[in-house]
Every structure is written in structure tokens, then in C-alpha cells.
Design a protein around this motif. Structure first.
Motif, PDB file in Angstrom:
ATOM      1  N   THR A   1     -43.985  93.063  -3.061  1.00 17.67           N
ATOM      2  CA  THR A   1     -45.031  93.257  -2.067  1.00 17.67           C
ATOM      3  C   THR A   1     -44.777  94.509  -1.254  1.00 17.67           C
ATOM      4  O   THR A   1     -43.703  94.711  -0.710  1.00 17.67           O
ATOM      5  CB  THR A   1     -45.091  92.054  -1.114  1.00 17.67           C
ATOM      6  N   ILE A   2     -45.781  95.362  -1.155  1.00 19.20           N
ATOM      7  CA  ILE A   2     -45.662  96.610  -0.407  1.00 19.20           C
ATOM      8  C   ILE A   2     -46.835  96.726   0.546  1.00 19.20           C
ATOM      9  O   ILE A   2     -47.980  96.629   0.152  1.00 19.20           O
ATOM     10  CB  ILE A   2     -45.634  97.840  -1.340  1.00 19.20           C
ATOM     11  N   THR A   3     -46.545  96.902   1.840  1.00 17.77           N
ATOM     12  CA  THR A   3     -47.573  97.084   2.845  1.00 17.77           C
ATOM     13  C   THR A   3     -47.859  98.565   3.016  1.00 17.77           C
ATOM     14  O   THR A   3     -46.950  99.370   3.142  1.00 17.77           O
ATOM     15  CB  THR A   3     -47.114  96.502   4.193  1.00 17.77           C
ATOM     16  N   ASN A   4     -49.119  98.927   3.004  1.00 17.87           N
ATOM     17  CA  ASN A   4     -49.501 100.340   3.149  1.00 17.87           C
ATOM     18  C   ASN A   4     -49.577 100.747   4.613  1.00 17.87           C
ATOM     19  O   ASN A   4     -50.088 100.005   5.444  1.00 17.87           O
ATOM     20  CB  ASN A   4     -50.866 100.601   2.510  1.00 17.87           C
ATOM     21  N   PHE A   5     -49.042 101.919   4.912  1.00 16.88           N
ATOM     22  CA  PHE A   5     -49.127 102.468   6.268  1.00 16.88           C
ATOM     23  C   PHE A   5     -49.778 103.839   6.180  1.00 16.88           C
ATOM     24  O   PHE A   5     -49.372 104.672   5.385  1.00 16.88           O
ATOM     25  CB  PHE A   5     -47.734 102.638   6.886  1.00 16.88           C
TER      26      PHE A   5
ATOM     27  N   LEU B   1     -40.183 106.384   3.310  1.00 10.61           N
ATOM     28  CA  LEU B   1     -40.555 104.973   3.284  1.00 10.61           C
ATOM     29  C   LEU B   1     -39.298 104.126   3.457  1.00 10.61           C
ATOM     30  O   LEU B   1     -38.289 104.362   2.782  1.00 10.61           O
ATOM     31  CB  LEU B   1     -41.241 104.619   1.966  1.00 10.61           C
ATOM     32  N   PHE B   2     -39.354 103.149   4.354  1.00  5.04           N
ATOM     33  CA  PHE B   2     -38.225 102.259   4.609  1.00  5.04           C
ATOM     34  C   PHE B   2     -38.537 100.895   3.988  1.00  5.04           C
ATOM     35  O   PHE B   2     -39.565 100.278   4.333  1.00  5.04           O
ATOM     36  CB  PHE B   2     -37.968 102.135   6.105  1.00  5.04           C
TER      37      PHE B   2
ATOM     38  N   CYS C   1     -41.178  98.247   5.284  1.00  5.66           N
ATOM     39  CA  CYS C   1     -41.180  97.799   6.676  1.00  5.66           C
ATOM     40  C   CYS C   1     -41.534  98.914   7.642  1.00  5.66           C
ATOM     41  O   CYS C   1     -41.657  98.694   8.849  1.00  5.66           O
ATOM     42  CB  CYS C   1     -39.829  97.178   7.045  1.00  5.66           C
ATOM     43  N   GLY C   2     -41.697 100.131   7.158  1.00  8.97           N
ATOM     44  CA  GLY C   2     -42.075 101.229   8.033  1.00  8.97           C
ATOM     45  C   GLY C   2     -41.990 102.560   7.324  1.00  8.97           C
ATOM     46  O   GLY C   2     -41.628 102.636   6.139  1.00  8.97           O
TER      47      GLY C   2
END
Length: 305
Positions: free
Chosen positions: A3-7, A272-273, A280-281
Motif C-alpha cells: 500500500t502506497i499513499t500518494n502525496f 519518499l519515506f 509515510c511522507g
């Protein structure tokens, strides 16, 4: 993929847009001052020409310095080439190794000044080949410079697999060292990522151990990306027990570019962290202190600015 959240990255004017892959020569002088700081080959006079061995290309001023003899004895790793055939053969023999070429001239003080620093780099970077072309040595070397589109010196070109991947003019020692690290790094603790599948594997490998993954996303010809990379290398060595560092050039292939689009990376460098399989950020920029602060923050260290 995990799972990867886009920022969505916040834009800043000093960063290279993702759509701009034109080489960034931030250290060059303006066009108004170029004629004062660089020499053009067409204006060379026969009386100013003289053959240069690799050692002799150190200027008289450098030769008078205490370290001159040491430089002369240690510059055998810089190979001077005299013809286009020798040049092409050196690139061919290097295969996928990075080849750094200084195009210089006997009358150029700047060429002589930067040469000792290239010698130092040649001693410390055993996985990189270094070549010297004296543009005013002969008609053959002038034709070689014309073929490689070199008009002013000192000019540095970087090659891999016989392909020119980067070039710079009028740079100083720090920029040269940064370029060599960025384009030739193959032995540091920074993992080289070449596809979206590589990212998946990296995330999977560290999904359980809890290590923070710092993925440095950039472009091949991005000045800020080159500028910050030596810091990334140093951090990868000092934090190897708790942090995993990796790097991807978005314009390397279609898979990398797709990853950038999926992550909504619009400016580079973007860091990317990733921890426990999720992003996560992120940090967008090339500030060394800010990058270190962000890494510490995502490791749970309280950071105040």
C-alpha cells in the motif's frame, strides 16, 4: 505492490520540473561573462600550441606548489588520448563503467587549475575511467572536439556504454566531485533502483524489519539532484543500521517514469519515506539540513527548527 499513499509535492521555484530534462548547468557563468572565463578553439594560434603529456597539463602555478610532484606521480590513471580512434576505443573498453573526459587547452588557466582535482578523483574512484583531450594539440583533437560539440574549455563530458549522459562547462572541484559520485556511484550503500518492480521488492524486503526506507527520486540531468547526492551517500554509510537508502532516476526508462507519475512526483529531487510497506511522507528539495531533519523526524527523533 504494498500500500502506497500518494502525496502531492509542494512546488518550489528552484527545483527542476519533472517535465524538464534539459541538462542543468547552474554553475555556468552568464552568456555575458562566458567570453572572459572560457576559451574557444577557433581562435587558437599555432604558436600557442604545444604537446601535453598528462602530467604537463598541470599549470606552471600548480607545478610550483608543494603538491605538484605528488600530482605528477599519481596522475597515471588519467589517460590522455590523441585521436578519435583512441577516444572511441577507450569508451568501448570501459563498457558500462563511467568515463569522465576533460576537454582542455594548453593556453587555458582554468583547464590547468581543474586538472589536479580530476587527478585526485582518479585515485579515489577506481570504478571510473578518466580521459584527457587537449583540444589544441593537433588538427585531430580539434576535429574530435568538434565532433563532440565542445567549443569552450574546460569542458567535462560523462559517458556510459559509449553514450554521452551528461556534460558541464566551467565547473569547480565540488561540482566535478558531485557529478562523478552521482553518475558513477556503484559501490556505496545506496541501492540503485531501475524499475517499479525494484521498488516493490525493496518495500517487501523491509516490510518486517521496520527499517525506514529513503528513496531518492531524481532525473539524470538535474542540478539539485547532483548537489544533494554526496549527502545521501554519507548518510547511507552513517545510518546503515537503521535506514535503507535507494535512488531512482525517473528518466532512465518507462517503468521509472510510470512510477514517478503514479507517485505524483512533479519536482525533483523528491525523497519518499517508506516504513512497514507504506509511504509515510516525502521531502521535496535539495537542502542538506532539511533532508537530515526529515529523516530524523520519520525515525521518531524530535526535531526543532
Amino acid at each position: 505492490m504494498a500500500t502506497i499513499t500518494n502525496f502531492l509535492a509542494k512546488q518550489a521555484p528552484y527545483l527542476t520540473p519533472i517535465t524538464n530534462t534539459t541538462p542543468q548547468f547552474s554553475s555556468l557563468h552568464s552568456s555575458k561573462s562566458k567570453s572572459k572565463s572560457k576559451q574557444k578553439f577557433p581562435n587558437l594560434e599555432t604558436k600557442s600550441r604545444r604537446k601535453f603529456s598528462t602530467a604537463v597539463s598541470v599549470s606552471a602555478a600548480a607545478a610550483a606548489s608543494p603538491g605538484a610532484e605528488k600530482l605528477k606521480k599519481g596522475d597515471e590513471r588519467v589517460k590522455q588520448v590523441h585521436t578519435a580512434d583512441e577516444f572511441d576505443e577507450a569508451l568501448r573498453a570501459a563498457k558500462n563503467r563511467l568515463v569522465v573526459v576533460e576537454f582542455a587547452a594548453s593556453h587555458s588557466a582554468k583547464s590547468s587549475k581543474i586538472y589536479p582535482f580530476m587527478v585526485d578523483l582518479s585515485r579515489n574512484c577506481s570504478d571510473v575511467d578518466f580521459l584527457l583531450v587537449m583540444g589544441d594539440e593537433s588538427d585531430e583533437t580539434r576535429r574530435l572536439c568538434a565532433r563532440e560539440k565542445v567549443e569552450q574549455v574546460p569542458h567535462f563530458s560523462f559517458y556510459k556504454s559509449m553514450e554521452k549522459i551528461h556534460e558541464e562547462e566551467g565547473i569547480g572541484p565540488d561540482v566535478l566531485a558531485g557529478d562523478v559520485l552521482y553518475y558513477g556511484d556503484s559501490h556505496s550503500a545506496v541501492l540503485q533502483i531501475h524499475s517499479g518492480e525494484d521498488v516493490e521488492k525493496l518495500i517487501g524486503d523491509h516490510k518486517i524489519d521496520g527499517k525506514l526506507i529513503v528513496l531518492d527520486v531524481g532525473l539524470k540531468h538535474c542540478g539539485p539532484c547532483v548537489k544533494v547526492y554526496p549527502t545521501v551517500i554519507k548518510l547511507s554509510r552513517s545510518m546503515e543500521d537503521t535506514v535503507v537508502f535507494a535512488r531512482m532516476n525517473g528518466d532512465e526508462n518507462d517503468s521509472c517514469m510510470k512510477f514517478l507519475k503514479d507517485m505524483e512526483v512533479v519536482e525533483v529531487p523528491t525523497f519518499l519515506f517508506i516504513r512497514n510497506g507504506e509511504i509515510c511522507g516525502r521531502y521535496v528539495g535539495s537542502g542538506k539540513g532539511e533532508l537530515i531533519g526529515e529523516i530524523l523526524r520519520y525515525q521518531g527523533v524530535r526535531v526543532t527548527y
